[in-house]
Design a protein around this motif. Structure first.
Motif, short mmCIF file in Angstrom:
data_model
loop_
_atom_site.label_atom_id
_atom_site.label_comp_id
_atom_site.label_asym_id
_atom_site.label_seq_id
_atom_site.Cartn_x
_atom_site.Cartn_y
_atom_site.Cartn_z
N LEU A 222 0.84 -1.20 0.00
CA LEU A 222 0.00 0.00 0.00
C LEU A 222 0.88 1.26 0.00
CD1 LEU A 222 -2.77 1.38 0.19
CD2 LEU A 222 -2.57 1.19 2.69
N ALA A 223 1.94 1.26 0.81
CA ALA A 223 2.83 2.42 0.85
C ALA A 223 3.52 2.64 -0.50
CB ALA A 223 3.87 2.23 1.95
N SER A 224 3.89 1.53 -1.15
CA SER A 224 4.52 1.63 -2.47
C SER A 224 3.56 2.20 -3.51
CB SER A 224 5.03 0.26 -2.92
OG SER A 224 5.58 0.32 -4.20
N ALA A 225 2.31 1.76 -3.46
CA ALA A 225 1.32 2.27 -4.39
C ALA A 225 1.05 3.76 -4.15
CB ALA A 225 0.02 1.46 -4.26
N GLN A 226 1.06 4.15 -2.87
CA GLN A 226 0.86 5.57 -2.55
C GLN A 226 2.02 6.42 -3.08
OE1 GLN A 226 -1.89 7.10 -0.76
NE2 GLN A 226 -0.84 8.80 -1.81
N ALA A 227 3.25 5.87 -2.97
CA ALA A 227 4.42 6.60 -3.48
C ALA A 227 4.37 6.73 -5.00
CB ALA A 227 5.70 5.89 -3.05
N ASP A 228 3.93 5.66 -5.67
CA ASP A 228 3.81 5.74 -7.13
C ASP A 228 2.76 6.78 -7.53
OD1 ASP A 228 5.72 3.82 -7.44
OD2 ASP A 228 4.31 2.16 -7.65
N LEU A 229 1.67 6.84 -6.79
CA LEU A 229 0.64 7.84 -7.07
C LEU A 229 1.18 9.25 -6.85
CD1 LEU A 229 -2.28 8.57 -7.76
CD2 LEU A 229 -2.82 8.29 -5.32
N ASP A 230 1.93 9.45 -5.75
CA ASP A 230 2.51 10.77 -5.47
C ASP A 230 3.48 11.19 -6.59
OD1 ASP A 230 1.07 10.85 -3.15
OD2 ASP A 230 2.75 10.23 -1.86
N ALA A 231 4.26 10.22 -7.10
CA ALA A 231 5.21 10.53 -8.18
C ALA A 231 4.47 10.94 -9.46
CB ALA A 231 6.10 9.33 -8.44
N THR A 232 3.39 10.27 -9.73
CA THR A 232 2.61 10.63 -10.93
C THR A 232 1.98 12.00 -10.78
OG1 THR A 232 2.14 8.28 -11.32
CG2 THR A 232 0.75 9.89 -12.44
#
Length: 378
Positions: free
Chosen positions: A167-177
């Motif tokens: 979940l944290a990784s997916a949140q980081a990917d969303l923040d990067a986008t």
């Protein structure tokens, strides 16, 4: 001729000689009255003149220099993300911009798709975590009854931790986008003037490539070149005046004195901040002067100078009231006064004006000119 007639003729001749003798002018200056100073009576002078004496005044020295005009600071604007097409250009060369103002926009269609994908992955990771958390809670309830082994319970805990990390990784990917989406809006990092634009509409950019260059805060400065001897006399804060190629004078102040000299030219740069009125342009080459500390100067009114044959003269008046020309060497000129470097004594009586009508040895009538102010001329 009888005797009475001869006597009458001799008497007439004698009377005529006496008249001629009485009419003969006396020798020059024989009976001319002198004034208290020993000068000839003003009735014999050719001109009435005012005289003055050289006056020592504290004058600021000036340092003449040449140099180019440049931006106080250049600001390079580049995209932080690459592989995207320029969809909009909002400014052009010469535009004055504010901090945060839009300069260009990159196409963000692909990033919008990535955003939707990352939002979906985040939701999936959140659901996986919720399921893992529920399994751990049920395992804790069955732990005391012996219905589940310790190994199975530990596996549930590991699964929950893995889901939380996903979940944290997916949140980081969303923040990067989302960050990349924000970076498609290229904005001004500070107030300034757009000096160059290399961005082309429709071009696919690479991260770090220059698109715009700004003159930060629209401030232009004069970079005067001085040698080592001159450099020692320049200090920060000194006033300066710069003459632009258009003939316009712009005031300035020394911002920084260059710490090193060029190994190629043997000269250093003095950075002079100019008043921001828009007349000074980056790239101009200008001449100017830097005002140094005041130094005593022997001065005369400019009206006392007479220029002939490429030389400067003044007329002095001696004790007998006669004028004499003297060649002088002059320096700086300020506020209708001129610095006299040589050629006249400090106690000389100098004709203040009208010297062009005089010649050597002529008699003049003298009056005194008013004394100049003793304050420093600026």
């Amino acid at each position: 001729m009888n005797r009475p007639s001869r006597i009458q003729a001799l008497g007439a001749i004698t009377a005529a000689l006496l008249v001629l003798t009485a009419c003969k002018p006396p020798p020059e200056g024989a009976n001319a009255p002198a004034n208290a100073a020993g000068a000839v009576n003003p009735a014999n002078s050719v001109l009435t003149v005012e005289v003055t004496s050289p006056t020592t005044l504290p004058w600021p020295q000036t340092l003449q220099a040449n140099g180019a005009l440049a931006a106080w600071q250049d600001v390079i604007v580049s995209p932080e993300t690459g592989g995207l097409r320029i969809a909009e250009l909002a400014v052009d060369v010469g535009t004055r911009v504010k901090r945060g103002q839009l300069l260009a926009r990159l196409a963000d269609d692909s990033l919008q798709n990535d955003l939707h994908k990352q939002q979906a992955l985040l939701a999936q990771a959140q659901a996986t975590l919720d399921q893992a958390t529920s399994n751990v809670q049920r395992a804790k309830l069955a732990e005391g009854s012996g219905g589940l082994s310790a190994q199975a319970i530990e596996q549930y805990r590991i699964t929950e931790a893995t889901a939380r990390a996903a979940l944290a990784s997916a949140q980081a990917d969303l923040d990067a986008t989302q960050l990349k989406l924000r970076q498609t809006r290229i904005t001004a990092p500070d107030d300034g003037l757009v000096s160059t634009r290399t961005a082309v509409l429709g071009n696919v950019v690479s991260a770090g490539n220059e698109l715009f260059r700004l003159v930060r805060q629209s401030r232009v400065e004069w970079r005067a070149e001085v040698d080592a001897r001159q450099l020692a006399t320049v200090k920060e804060g000194q006033r300066a005046s710069v003459t632009l190629p258009t003939g316009q004078a712009v005031d300035g102040r020394v911002r920084l004195v260059g710490p090193v000299l060029s190994t190629e030219t043997g000269r250093a740069l003095v950075y002079v901040s100019l008043a921001g009125d828009g007349a000074a342009r980056v790239g101009m080459f200008a001449s100017g002067s830097i005002e140094l500390p005041a130094w005593p100067a022997l001065t005369l009114p400019q009206s006392a100078l007479v220029s002939r044959d490429g030389r400067d003269y003044v007329y002095t008046v001696d004790a007998a009231g006669k004028a004499h020309s003297a060649v002088v060497t002059v320096g700086r000129r300020q506020q209708q006064r001129v610095e006299v470097l040589s050629g006249v004594a400090a106690n000389a009586r100098v004709v203040a004006s009208g010297g062009a009508f005089l010649s050597d040895g002529v008699q003049v009538t003298v009056t005194s000119a008013p004394a100049p102010a003793s304050a420093a001329l600026r």
